[in-house]
Write an enzyme that holds these catalytic residues in place. Structure first.
Site, PDB file in Angstrom:
ATOM      1  N   HIS A   1      16.021 -15.870   2.607  1.00  0.00           N
ATOM      2  CA  HIS A   1      16.377 -15.383   3.945  1.00  0.00           C
ATOM      3  C   HIS A   1      16.160 -16.471   4.993  1.00  0.00           C
ATOM      4  CE1 HIS A   1      15.689 -11.193   2.201  1.00  0.00           C
ATOM      5  NE2 HIS A   1      16.941 -11.230   2.570  1.00  0.00           N
TER       6      HIS A   1
ATOM      7  N   CYS B   1      35.489 -14.914  -2.587  1.00  0.00           N
ATOM      8  CA  CYS B   1      34.444 -14.535  -1.640  1.00  0.00           C
ATOM      9  C   CYS B   1      33.091 -14.981  -2.179  1.00  0.00           C
ATOM     10  CB  CYS B   1      34.480 -13.012  -1.437  1.00  0.00           C
ATOM     11  SG  CYS B   1      33.328 -12.404  -0.199  1.00  0.00           S
TER      12      CYS B   1
ATOM     13  N   ARG C   1      35.080  -3.223   3.187  1.00  0.00           N
ATOM     14  CA  ARG C   1      34.500  -2.873   1.891  1.00  0.00           C
ATOM     15  C   ARG C   1      33.745  -1.558   2.014  1.00  0.00           C
ATOM     16  NH1 ARG C   1      29.962  -6.603  -0.781  1.00  0.00           N
ATOM     17  NH2 ARG C   1      28.669  -5.446   0.694  1.00  0.00           N
TER      18      ARG C   1
ATOM     19  N   ARG D   1      31.292  -5.775   5.650  1.00  0.00           N
ATOM     20  CA  ARG D   1      30.300  -4.968   4.933  1.00  0.00           C
ATOM     21  C   ARG D   1      29.954  -3.768   5.810  1.00  0.00           C
ATOM     22  NH1 ARG D   1      28.801 -10.372   4.593  1.00  0.00           N
ATOM     23  NH2 ARG D   1      28.822 -11.253   2.478  1.00  0.00           N
TER      24      ARG D   1
ATOM     25  N   ARG E   1      19.922 -16.499  -8.860  1.00  0.00           N
ATOM     26  CA  ARG E   1      19.939 -17.625  -7.941  1.00  0.00           C
ATOM     27  C   ARG E   1      18.732 -17.686  -7.026  1.00  0.00           C
ATOM     28  NH1 ARG E   1      24.038 -16.527  -3.102  1.00  0.00           N
ATOM     29  NH2 ARG E   1      23.631 -14.350  -2.691  1.00  0.00           N
TER      30      ARG E   1
ATOM     31  N   ASN F   1      29.299 -14.655  -6.093  1.00  0.00           N
ATOM     32  CA  ASN F   1      27.836 -14.652  -6.205  1.00  0.00           C
ATOM     33  C   ASN F   1      27.379 -13.784  -7.370  1.00  0.00           C
ATOM     34  OD1 ASN F   1      27.851 -16.241  -3.949  1.00  0.00           O
ATOM     35  ND2 ASN F   1      27.076 -14.683  -2.557  1.00  0.00           N
ATOM     36  N   ASP F   2      27.774 -12.510  -7.356  1.00  0.00           N
ATOM     37  CA  ASP F   2      27.375 -11.610  -8.441  1.00  0.00           C
ATOM     38  C   ASP F   2      28.050 -11.988  -9.750  1.00  0.00           C
ATOM     39  OD1 ASP F   2      25.560 -10.075  -7.098  1.00  0.00           O
ATOM     40  OD2 ASP F   2      26.937  -8.447  -6.639  1.00  0.00           O
TER      41      ASP F   2
ATOM     42  N   GLU G   1      33.691  -8.700  -9.666  1.00  0.00           N
ATOM     43  CA  GLU G   1      32.354  -9.314  -9.645  1.00  0.00           C
ATOM     44  C   GLU G   1      31.559  -8.998 -10.901  1.00  0.00           C
ATOM     45  OE1 GLU G   1      30.385  -7.781  -6.110  1.00  0.00           O
ATOM     46  OE2 GLU G   1      31.695  -6.040  -6.175  1.00  0.00           O
TER      47      GLU G   1
END
Length: 556
Positions: free
Chosen positions: A189, A502, A332, A296, A465, A454-455, A431
């Site tokens: 973060h 993405c 989404r 999102r 990750r 990413n996923d 994904e």
């Protein structure tokens, strides 16, 4: 002069005096509490003060970084309100006769260890959150035991063993030129917040961190991860020139606003932005994105002041669509792993929620919530160019059921005389390996694919990750990952639908030629990455060797 190496987590060059944060005093041989009731009162007073502070941090982060990156502080407030966490602290006070600060410290150590050993990425990332919340409590109970950045009298570079999210928001930008940390990940973060703030950051110095005590002045290279200790005149000149070049580069990017993302030999790719809140639209406009590739919608379900009713959602989607003035907005549907109102810290026997009851599975199990969201999206569709995206799809059956509910929502609105756009594009996120293997069938059922790299990368490589010990195995350029992306894009083209990339991989300059060669129509990235990618596209010549480029990447 000596150079040590870490992991580049945020771009930029910084040169300045080094300030090393001193570790807090160790909590050893603390005397027992004289009165448990007094300690409980102190604890609750500290919780109230900490909640005020974290709410202030949330507002600061919302203003500086946008809604999505500020949500971490909402989760910190949830932890403060979590019964299990506070029951554990109170048990130490009541049964072990500890002071409030000792009880907070011991509980934080217990939960930190518990979360840090979990296999699931999402849950393990909570270990830093535990430390951050505990620091706020300790700050009000006994500042000697709370980690805090040293006050800086002049501009400089701060070194810490671990940088917490709250510190990435509250640091003095007029004084702090860059950060260094012994541990951490470029996906933490804190790293995400600093990237958005444009502050150079190098993580993962590990054993080399001890060498910093020998340095008075350092150079931080946020591009390579190099840290130069006590640089000589030649190094100072070299990095000073590199720093100035980067400043000119950022200035030049703004000149690309209004320009198309087209290669020198005529291949076009649209560059869209990912956002997590209505307020983030301004960043999209400031960076001249071609549209919103991923909105999102979880923000509508998080926080006490959010409105997830049909009307509340409709107003939010309408506002985004109107601001985008006809550019496509991909909305989404909800991707949560449990009831939105249930604390994210309570998972019971669900040891790996990221791979369990979430996203489209949750929505199909709760058609009442799903229909509410679909009706809101359809109502808003007349105010712009809306598309709906279903996340974590693994089967044709899920798509059939989701489309049926979308049609049900449309029919109910039309029966009520509510206007709905004649055409709204339907897409699914690719994904999971299952979705890739079935992409030839799924492509015939939808209008577009959004490949969530990413996923997808994590599921293909069975790696995490955010786990420092195996972070090196997380590789978006792995041939297995790229072959699956190639397969997905090929199946999409075979059925005449478009594809968006993405995730972090979409902003990877090294993979740009690969995506261009495949004929990917869209990249969807953080707003701050849009103009940089546009610059690279416009400097690229793809040539006639597209097949060779694809083979090069897919064969490793």
């Amino acid at each position: 002069m000596r150079t040590i190496c870490g992991v580049a987590a945020s771009k930029g060059i910084a040169i300045g005096k080094l300030c090393i944060r001193q570790n807090p005093a160790e909590m050893k041989n603390m005397p027992p509490a004289a009165d448990a009731n007094i300690e409980i009162q102190r604890l609750y007073a500290a919780r109230t003060a900490a909640e005020r502070k974290i709410n202030k941090l949330y507002r600061q982060a919302l203003h500086k970084f946008g809604a999505e990156d500020s949500l971490i502080f909402k989760s910190h407030i949830m932890l403060l309100e979590d019964h299990e966490f506070f029951d554990h602290i109170q048990s130490h006070i009541l049964h072990d006769h500890m002071t409030a600060e000792s009880a907070v410290y011991m509980t934080a150590q217990h939960f930190y260890q518990f979360f840090s050993e979990m296999e699931d990425e999402y849950m393990r990332a909570r270990d830093t959150d535990i430390r951050d919340v505990a620091r706020h409590l300790l700050r009000y109970l006994n500042p000697d035991y709370a980690e805090q950045l040293n006050g800086m009298r002049e501009k400089g570079i701060v070194a810490v063993e671990e940088l917490l999210p709250s510190e990435a928001v509250t640091f003095n930008r007029r004084k702090v030129l860059a950060f260094l940390s012994k541990s951490g990940s470029r996906y933490s973060h804190a790293a995400i917040l600093l990237r958005n703030a444009g502050i150079p950051y190098v993580v993962g110095l590990e054993d080399s961190y001890q060498s910093l005590v020998q340095a008075e002045t350092v150079v931080v290279d946020g591009f390579t991860g190099d840290v130069v200790l006590n640089p000589d005149t030649m190094a100072l000149r070299e990095y000073g020139e590199k720093q100035y070049e980067y400043f000119l580069h950022l200035h030049a990017l703004h000149e690309l606003r209004g320009c198309p993302s087209v290669t020198r030999d005529g291949y076009r790719i649209d560059i869209h932005a990912n956002i997590g809140h209505v307020e983030d639209v301004q960043q999209v406009l400031d960076n001249d994105a071609d549209g919103i590739g991923l909105l999102r919608t979880e923000f509508l379900y998080l926080g006490n002041n959010m409105d997830c009713s049909e009307e509340g959602q409709f107003q939010a989607y309408k506002k985004v669509l109107e601001k985008m003035q006809g550019k496509r907005v991909v909305i989404r549907t909800l991707d949560v792993s449990e009831e939105p109102e249930i604390s994210q810290w309570r998972y019971g026997d669900r040891v790996n929620p990221a791979m369990g009851f979430r996203a489209i599975r949750f929505s199909l199990r709760r058609p009442d919530l799903f229909l509410t969201q679909l009706r809101a999206i359809l109502r808003a569709s007349v105010y712009g160019k809306a598309a709906v995206l279903f996340p974590v799809v693994t089967s044709e059956e899920e798509v059939i059921k989701a489309k049926a509910l979308l049609q049900q929502a449309r029919a109910s609105l039309e029966a009520e005389g509510v206007p709905v756009a004649d055409k709204i594009e339907i897409g699914i996120m690719i994904e999971t390996p299952a979705a890739v293997i079935l992409s030839d069938r799924l492509a015939s059922m939808v209008d577009f694919f959004s490949i969530g790299t990413n996923d997808l990368t994590q599921y293909i490589l069975a790696t995490d990750r955010m786990n420092d010990s195996i972070a090196s195995l997380y590789n978006p350029r792995h041939p297995a990952v790229l072959r699956m992306i190639d397969m997905t894009v090929a199946n999409a083209k075979k059925h005449g639908i478009w594809t968006s990339i993405c995730g972090e991989s979409a902003a990877d300059a090294e993979l740009l030629r690969f995506y261009l060669a495949m004929g990917v129509e869209e990249l969807s990235v953080a707003p701050s990455s849009v103009l940089e990618l546009r610059r690279i596209v416009r400097q690229t010549t793809l040539g006639k060797y597209k097949d060779r480029i694809i083979q090069k990447y897919c064969n490793g």
